[in-house]
Design an enzyme around this catalytic site. Sequence first.
Site, PDB file in Angstrom:
ATOM      1  N   PRO A   1      69.329  46.580  47.180  1.00 13.28           N
ATOM      2  CA  PRO A   1      68.587  46.286  48.415  1.00 13.28           C
ATOM      3  C   PRO A   1      68.870  44.849  48.863  1.00 13.28           C
ATOM      4  O   PRO A   1      68.882  43.939  48.038  1.00 13.28           O
ATOM      5  CB  PRO A   1      67.125  46.438  48.002  1.00 13.28           C
ATOM      6  CG  PRO A   1      67.145  47.237  46.753  1.00 13.28           C
ATOM      7  CD  PRO A   1      68.443  46.934  46.079  1.00 13.28           C
ATOM      8  N   GLU A   2      69.091  44.669  50.147  1.00  9.95           N
ATOM      9  CA  GLU A   2      69.338  43.327  50.657  1.00  9.95           C
ATOM     10  C   GLU A   2      68.027  42.734  51.173  1.00  9.95           C
ATOM     11  O   GLU A   2      66.979  43.390  51.138  1.00  9.95           O
ATOM     12  CB  GLU A   2      70.455  43.380  51.703  1.00  9.95           C
ATOM     13  CG  GLU A   2      71.705  44.044  51.095  1.00  9.95           C
ATOM     14  CD  GLU A   2      73.013  43.796  51.826  1.00  9.95           C
ATOM     15  OE1 GLU A   2      73.091  42.841  52.600  1.00  9.95           O
ATOM     16  OE2 GLU A   2      73.962  44.565  51.592  1.00  9.95           O
TER      17      GLU A   2
ATOM     18  N   LYS B   1      66.106  38.068  47.899  1.00  6.03           N
ATOM     19  CA  LYS B   1      65.890  39.335  47.209  1.00  6.03           C
ATOM     20  C   LYS B   1      64.725  39.279  46.229  1.00  6.03           C
ATOM     21  O   LYS B   1      64.525  40.211  45.450  1.00  6.03           O
ATOM     22  CB  LYS B   1      67.178  39.743  46.489  1.00  6.03           C
ATOM     23  CG  LYS B   1      68.346  39.943  47.468  1.00  6.03           C
ATOM     24  CD  LYS B   1      69.642  40.249  46.746  1.00  6.03           C
ATOM     25  CE  LYS B   1      70.781  40.389  47.755  1.00  6.03           C
ATOM     26  NZ  LYS B   1      72.075  40.629  47.083  1.00  6.03           N
TER      27      LYS B   1
ATOM     28  N   ARG C   1      65.257  27.058  43.791  1.00  8.03           N
ATOM     29  CA  ARG C   1      66.670  27.183  43.417  1.00  8.03           C
ATOM     30  C   ARG C   1      67.457  28.010  44.420  1.00  8.03           C
ATOM     31  O   ARG C   1      68.675  27.985  44.436  1.00  8.03           O
ATOM     32  CB  ARG C   1      66.792  27.822  42.028  1.00  8.03           C
ATOM     33  CG  ARG C   1      66.488  26.859  40.893  1.00  8.03           C
ATOM     34  CD  ARG C   1      67.006  27.398  39.563  1.00  8.03           C
ATOM     35  NE  ARG C   1      66.360  28.633  39.164  1.00  8.03           N
ATOM     36  CZ  ARG C   1      65.207  28.689  38.477  1.00  8.03           C
ATOM     37  NH1 ARG C   1      64.599  27.577  38.127  1.00  8.03           N
ATOM     38  NH2 ARG C   1      64.673  29.837  38.142  1.00  8.03           N
TER      39      ARG C   1
ATOM     40  N   ASN D   1      76.031  42.934  49.848  1.00  4.52           N
ATOM     41  CA  ASN D   1      77.403  43.366  50.103  1.00  4.52           C
ATOM     42  C   ASN D   1      77.618  43.940  51.504  1.00  4.52           C
ATOM     43  O   ASN D   1      78.695  43.806  52.072  1.00  4.52           O
ATOM     44  CB  ASN D   1      77.804  44.413  49.057  1.00  4.52           C
ATOM     45  CG  ASN D   1      79.275  44.343  48.741  1.00  4.52           C
ATOM     46  OD1 ASN D   1      79.906  43.308  48.948  1.00  4.52           O
ATOM     47  ND2 ASN D   1      79.829  45.448  48.276  1.00  4.52           N
TER      48      ASN D   1
ATOM     49  N   ARG E   1      82.550  42.667  43.384  1.00  2.00           N
ATOM     50  CA  ARG E   1      81.968  43.558  44.388  1.00  2.00           C
ATOM     51  C   ARG E   1      83.035  43.911  45.406  1.00  2.00           C
ATOM     52  O   ARG E   1      83.930  43.118  45.686  1.00  2.00           O
ATOM     53  CB  ARG E   1      80.792  42.877  45.115  1.00  2.00           C
ATOM     54  CG  ARG E   1      79.648  42.463  44.207  1.00  2.00           C
ATOM     55  CD  ARG E   1      78.905  43.646  43.578  1.00  2.00           C
ATOM     56  NE  ARG E   1      78.325  44.532  44.575  1.00  2.00           N
ATOM     57  CZ  ARG E   1      77.127  44.353  45.143  1.00  2.00           C
ATOM     58  NH1 ARG E   1      76.411  43.316  44.832  1.00  2.00           N
ATOM     59  NH2 ARG E   1      76.667  45.228  46.015  1.00  2.00           N
TER      60      ARG E   1
END
Length: 313
Positions: free
Chosen positions: A2-3, A52, A151, A202, A295
């Site tokens: 999931p993006e 995410k 981060r 992706n 990927r």
Amino acid sequence: MPEGHSIHRLARQFGDVFVGRRLSVSSPQGRFAQGAALLDGRVLEAASAHGKQLFLQFGGGLVLRVHLGLYGAWEFGGDATFRGASSIGAPRRVGERELADDGARQPSAAPPPPRGAVRARLVSENGWADLRGASACVVETAEEAAAVRARLGPDPLARAAAGEQQASDGADAAEFARRLTRRRAPVARLLMDQEVVAGIGNVYRAELLFRARLDPFTPGTALGTERALALWEDAAAAMAEGVRDGRIVTTGPQFWIGGSGSLPGPEDAHYVYRRHGMPCRVCGTAVTMAAEAGRKLYWCTGCQAPDGTRGAI
Ligand SMILES: [Zn+2]
């Protein structure tokens, strides 16, 4: 995986159905039993996403942080007052489509007997949520959760999630441009680096690079601030549409043939993602695929030539 748009939709879902409610928290699978015991009986105070990562803030200063990873998913259910019951999470082999409630299950506030490995189960008076397969499901202090956020790179959806009118924030855009243009790695790799920008996966990286007519192997250092800022603006716009639609559609309506209603079928939703070997919608060149940092990367060598001089659509 999931993006970011899916995780922001999840945060909204939790906000709609659980925030302000006292929750029973358990781990039917047992793997999250200790964390669940810390949260059990507390009120969920806020739900938010950064890239995410999903942050569920409970009373007492505890945060449940969840990263779905490749296989994680949330499933929701509840009674008639429990709005938006749906499953959001790992795509079921069909792109980013979410599984809507098929109506086969009777609305009920009580959760069904756990199926499979339910890592975490949250239950309110009106409904429930089950988490399966996540790569991270941990209870943290507010400080620890803030350190995780710190981060991460800026999130193109942060401004929209905060309820602002603008699609993106100027300071975040500048920070993205700074992080992107200081490194020599290919832009295709940098867009997937969550410390450069949080939430792009992706599908979006391939599609955003195509929309910008950018060679995926352009070094970050060769991009220049102007193109970096344009990428940010396009990411913010495209991902906001993903939040709205619950799926990733990057093509314009002139490319939609199949599908029903106002959105295209999956075959018309992308320019290059999973279209290797098929003709580019714009120039007819066969779309190329190659492995990039583990990927699959998709691009059009015609539209995304290395000279980088072609204009965006
Ligand atoms: Zn092309």
